[in-house]
Design a protein around this motif. Structure first.
Motif, short mmCIF file in Angstrom:
data_model
loop_
_atom_site.label_atom_id
_atom_site.label_comp_id
_atom_site.label_asym_id
_atom_site.label_seq_id
_atom_site.Cartn_x
_atom_site.Cartn_y
_atom_site.Cartn_z
N ALA A 144 -1.98 -32.22 74.63
CA ALA A 144 -1.43 -31.11 75.71
C ALA A 144 -0.17 -30.61 75.57
CB ALA A 144 -0.84 -31.79 77.05
N LEU A 145 -1.22 -29.69 74.70
CA LEU A 145 0.28 -27.88 75.23
C LEU A 145 0.19 -27.05 75.95
CD1 LEU A 145 1.86 -26.73 72.89
CD2 LEU A 145 -0.99 -25.46 71.31
N VAL A 146 1.10 -27.43 76.82
CA VAL A 146 1.07 -26.44 77.30
C VAL A 146 2.77 -24.93 77.79
CG1 VAL A 146 1.39 -26.27 79.88
CG2 VAL A 146 0.62 -28.02 79.18
N ARG A 147 1.97 -24.32 76.81
CA ARG A 147 3.72 -23.87 76.48
C ARG A 147 2.48 -21.99 75.91
NH1 ARG A 147 5.73 -27.21 71.99
NH2 ARG A 147 4.49 -26.22 70.01
N PRO A 148 3.40 -21.19 76.44
CA PRO A 148 3.03 -19.51 75.63
C PRO A 148 3.09 -19.38 74.08
CG PRO A 148 4.98 -20.02 76.76
CD PRO A 148 4.91 -20.65 76.75
N PRO A 149 2.12 -18.60 73.93
CA PRO A 149 2.15 -18.26 72.02
C PRO A 149 3.01 -17.85 71.58
CG PRO A 149 0.27 -17.22 73.34
CD PRO A 149 1.30 -17.81 74.07
N GLN A 150 3.91 -18.39 71.00
CA GLN A 150 4.96 -17.52 69.94
C GLN A 150 4.75 -16.36 69.92
OE1 GLN A 150 7.56 -20.28 67.44
NE2 GLN A 150 7.33 -18.40 66.14
N GLU A 151 5.18 -15.35 70.18
CA GLU A 151 4.86 -14.02 70.14
C GLU A 151 6.56 -13.21 68.71
OE1 GLU A 151 4.44 -9.48 71.52
OE2 GLU A 151 4.33 -11.22 73.04
N GLU A 152 5.92 -12.85 67.04
CA GLU A 152 7.22 -12.52 67.14
C GLU A 152 7.18 -11.10 66.81
OE1 GLU A 152 8.97 -13.21 62.04
OE2 GLU A 152 8.04 -14.57 63.53
N LYS A 153 8.07 -9.77 66.64
CA LYS A 153 8.37 -8.58 66.96
C LYS A 153 8.92 -8.14 65.71
CE LYS A 153 7.45 -7.42 71.76
NZ LYS A 153 7.92 -7.01 73.26
N ALA A 154 8.71 -7.59 64.53
CA ALA A 154 9.87 -7.17 63.32
C ALA A 154 11.02 -6.71 63.70
CB ALA A 154 8.21 -7.26 62.13
N GLY A 155 11.84 -7.04 63.20
CA GLY A 155 13.45 -6.01 63.42
C GLY A 155 13.88 -5.32 64.43
N TRP A 156 13.23 -5.99 65.57
CA TRP A 156 13.50 -5.78 67.07
C TRP A 156 15.08 -6.79 67.12
CZ3 TRP A 156 15.66 -8.32 71.40
CH2 TRP A 156 15.80 -7.66 72.71
N ALA A 157 15.17 -7.90 66.65
CA ALA A 157 16.98 -7.85 67.19
C ALA A 157 18.14 -6.69 66.37
CB ALA A 157 16.70 -9.56 66.39
#
Length: 452
Positions: free
Chosen positions: A423-436
């Protein structure tokens, strides 16, 4: 003891020094009202009658003993201990046997000591009364007993009425007595209140019997066993005495207490052999621990059953209805309530298991909680044998996790999970390059502008 036994327990005093709305004799020792401690010891003698003499706050005592076989007698005015015992005469009408006179605020006297008092009453010299004496470190204002080498009483005197020489005697009167019913009320009827307090003293029956050429006898016990409770400080002292006694009994029975003075037992704590209890553990009522379990420090346990070889804590809390199977484990900052942890199952840290059934060998990850309450009703969570619950998961009851299923870390589970499933109940991981990097640069510029 061939003669039937009756017990008269005096509990009519107001207990004003306790500064409490609760009746004095209902204040707990080891999680049990002190009056109930005493009644439990009396019950081991299988008494034919038990009479509790009540007065102020009688409703509380009567409610506490509702449904029991105890009889009540009322002392409307507190005119002394002799007068209090007299109030039980009607309740014992027709009784022909031995009478123990006890005090509801002297809760630790044992059935063994009571039996010794009765046995002494039936010794060859047939004393008219048997008085339980003790030798406290500080005799203070206790009544004194002057006795010969064989325990025959030559004089009993209240402290207020004692001479300077009599006050040097260190054998003191606990107030507890054994008297034949055939003698008791006749002697009490002759007691006068011509003393410093103007009260009818129960111990006066000893000297009245002596006037009839009948001797009385004293037997002794340890001071802690007849310690009375009249204040919160004395309540704490009696609690401490009870705890010392129980710790000794536990260790003698094969329980290891690493720091005995830091472990606090309830009146009914039951522990098997080879259990190890580390420092600073508190047991509330209703705890049973099987052999070879280990209770680590700073754990709080009440109403729980702990299986053989199980391990608890440190810093664990087991609440009523918690059941741990053989070799199961709960670790630091784990709380269980109305939950069953199957054999070999583990919840090692930072977990709440409420209204849950956890199967054998299941592993509950850190930060897992069973969400058992919706604000109105409670619901159960079922976790199958061998299941693995990832860290920081919330299981929203009612829900079932099948055998050998895996719940991924960080999941909020609201539907049943089939056996052997993930059971995997969490949103997919998303990464935005350079945002930080861009965010930090913008914020630093903004901060610099505000300071210029």
């Amino acid at each position: 003891m061939t003669q039937p036994v009756a017990a008269i327990i005096l509990a009519a005093g107001q207990g004003t020094r306790m500064k409490s709305d609760m009746h004095k004799v209902l204040h707990p020792i080891a999680g049990r009202p002190m009056l109930h401690h005493l009644l439990g010891s009396v019950a081991k003698l299988a008494p034919a009658e038990t009479v509790v003499v009540v007065g102020a706050g009688r409703e509380q005592i009567e409610a506490s003993l509702a449904g029991s076989a105890v009889k009540f007698a009322v002392q409307a005015e507190q005119l002394g201990t002799g007068h209090a015992v007299q109030q039980a005469e009607a309740a014992l009408a027709g009784f022909d046997g031995d009478v123990l006179i006890l005090y509801g605020d002297v809760p630790l006297v044992s059935d063994g000591t009571m039996a010794r008092m009765i046995a002494r009453l039936h010794a060859q010299d047939a004393p008219a009364a048997v008085v339980l004496g003790f030798r406290p470190a500080d005799p203070a204002a206790y009544g004194r007993i002057v006795a010969d080498a064989d325990g025959g009483i030559t004089k009993m005197v209240e402290y207020k009425d004692a001479s300077a020489e009599e006050r040097t005697v260190d054998l003191c009167n606990s107030g507890l007595m054994a008297v034949r019913a055939a003698d008791l009320f006749g002697l009490l009827g002759r007691v006068k209140n011509e003393n410093a307090a103007g009260e009818y003293y129960l111990p006066d029956i000893v000297m009245l019997a002596a006037a009839d050429s009948r001797t009385s006898a004293v037997i002794e016990t340890d001071a802690w066993e007849v310690a009375g409770v009249n204040s919160r400080a004395e309540l704490a002292g009696v609690e401490a005495a009870w705890q010392r006694q129980r710790r000794g009994e536990m260790m003698a029975a094969g329980v290891t207490l690493i720091a005995p003075d830091t472990v606090w037992f309830a009146h009914d704590t039951a522990i098997g052999r080879d259990v190890v209890i580390e420092p600073y553990v508190f047991f509330g009522p209703g705890v049973t621990i099987a052999e070879q379990a280990v209770i680590h420090g700073f754990s709080h346990i009440e109403g729980a059953t702990i299986g053989q070889g199980a391990e608890v804590g440190p810093y664990a809390r087991l609440r009523p209805g918690a059941v741990m199977g053989k070799k199961s484990k709960v670790g630091n900052f784990v709380e269980m309530k109305k939950a069953v942890l199957g054999p070999g199952a583990k919840a090692n840290h930072l977990t709440y298991l409420g209204d849950a059934d956890v199967g054998a060998g299941a592993n509950i990850g850190a930060g897992t909680i069973t969400c058992n309450y919706d604000g109105f009703f409670k619901y159960r969570t079922e976790i199958g044998a061998g299941a693995f619950i990832g860290s920081n998961s919330a299981l929203v009851a009612p829900v079932k996790i099948g055998e050998n299923a895996i719940v991924a870390a960080g999941s909020v589970v609201t539907k049943d999970v089939a056996a052997d499933s993930l059971a995997l109940v969490r949103p997919p991981q998303e990464e935005k390059a350079g945002w930080a990097k861009r965010f930090r640069a913008a914020m630093m510029a903004r901060k610099a502008a505000s300071q210029s």
